[in-house]
Write a protein that holds these residues in place. Sequence first.
Motif, PDB file in Angstrom:
ATOM      1  N   LYS A 194       0.825  -1.206   0.000  1.00 31.83           N
ATOM      2  CA  LYS A 194       0.000   0.000   0.000  1.00 31.83           C
ATOM      3  C   LYS A 194       0.863   1.262   0.000  1.00 31.83           C
ATOM      4  N   LEU A 195       1.907   1.260   0.846  1.00 35.24           N
ATOM      5  CA  LEU A 195       2.797   2.417   0.892  1.00 35.24           C
ATOM      6  C   LEU A 195       3.503   2.636  -0.441  1.00 35.24           C
ATOM      7  N   ILE A 200       4.292   5.825  -5.439  1.00 29.26           N
ATOM      8  CA  ILE A 200       4.263   5.972  -6.899  1.00 29.26           C
ATOM      9  C   ILE A 200       3.279   7.055  -7.312  1.00 29.26           C
ATOM     10  N   LEU A 201       2.100   7.044  -6.693  1.00 31.43           N
ATOM     11  CA  LEU A 201       1.084   8.036  -7.023  1.00 31.43           C
ATOM     12  C   LEU A 201       1.562   9.449  -6.712  1.00 31.43           C
ATOM     13  N   GLU A 207       5.869  15.004 -10.311  1.00 31.32           N
ATOM     14  CA  GLU A 207       6.511  15.180 -11.619  1.00 31.32           C
ATOM     15  C   GLU A 207       5.599  15.934 -12.584  1.00 31.32           C
ATOM     16  N   ALA A 208       4.305  15.642 -12.528  1.00 28.89           N
ATOM     17  CA  ALA A 208       3.368  16.344 -13.409  1.00 28.89           C
ATOM     18  C   ALA A 208       3.321  17.830 -13.076  1.00 28.89           C
ATOM     19  N   LEU A 209       3.336  18.149 -11.786  1.00 30.50           N
ATOM     20  CA  LEU A 209       3.324  19.558 -11.380  1.00 30.50           C
ATOM     21  C   LEU A 209       4.618  20.253 -11.766  1.00 30.50           C
ATOM     22  N   ILE A 222       4.424  14.720   2.174  1.00 29.39           N
ATOM     23  CA  ILE A 222       4.169  13.275   2.138  1.00 29.39           C
ATOM     24  C   ILE A 222       5.429  12.525   1.731  1.00 29.39           C
ATOM     25  N   GLN A 223       6.118  13.040   0.722  1.00 28.98           N
ATOM     26  CA  GLN A 223       7.374  12.417   0.298  1.00 28.98           C
ATOM     27  C   GLN A 223       8.407  12.446   1.417  1.00 28.98           C
TER      28      GLN A 223
END
Length: 248
Positions: A194-195, A200-201, A207-209, A222-223
């Motif tokens: 789960k972690l 990954i999410l 990266e998208a931001l 969170i990272q």
Amino acid sequence: MAALSRTDLLTWVNELLQLNYTRVEQCGTGGAYCQIFDSIYGDIPMTRVKMNAKHEYEFVANFKVLQNVFKAKKIDKPVPIEKLVKCKMQDNLEFLQWIKRFWDSNYGGQGYDAVGRRRGAPTDTPATIAPLTGPRSASGLGAAGRSGGKTPISGHRAGSTQPNEAMQNLQTQLRDMSTHMEGLEKERDFYFAKLRDIEILVQQQVEALERSGQQDEALKEIQRILYSTEDGFEVPDSTAQPEDEETF
């Protein structure tokens, strides 16, 4: 109305759900509780219920299904998951007695195909699930009942069976500890997966931001939590060779 005895409750559960439970403690897996409510309402997602659950994290997942049922049906009754999943007799007996009273008041008398509703899923819940306790493990009954211990070889003196019984008890405890360790390892892998999915999410969103020249402080935090370490603990280097692997 007087509360039913353990024997009466087990007979009722086994007849209603076509099970072969021998102990009230077995209800602590949550599967039987879920299916009892399915017999009332007929719309419980039984595909999400693991009737042969053997580990505590599987019990918790079953009880989450039950909690959702209570919420959807507006049943005002707390589900003491933390107590029930320990598979102790008294906690599960009290909860099962309440469920029986609820069932008596709400079951419509319709026929119920228990095996069909769970699609023939296995139900081989172990007869003894509760964690090891000193008195139980030390008794001869515990060894014989759970492990089918061998009868001492005949021809020994009357008192010579005592060391053999002690050995059987130790072997039984070792088997139970191995089973418990296996459960802990599976539970660890379950939550690690789960972690990893969360990691990954979050990484994809960061990266998208960044590609659009933006950033999100909450994602960064969170990272930071995901990658933080403690004294004495180092994140394994996936590129390193195992210590016991020799090169020539």
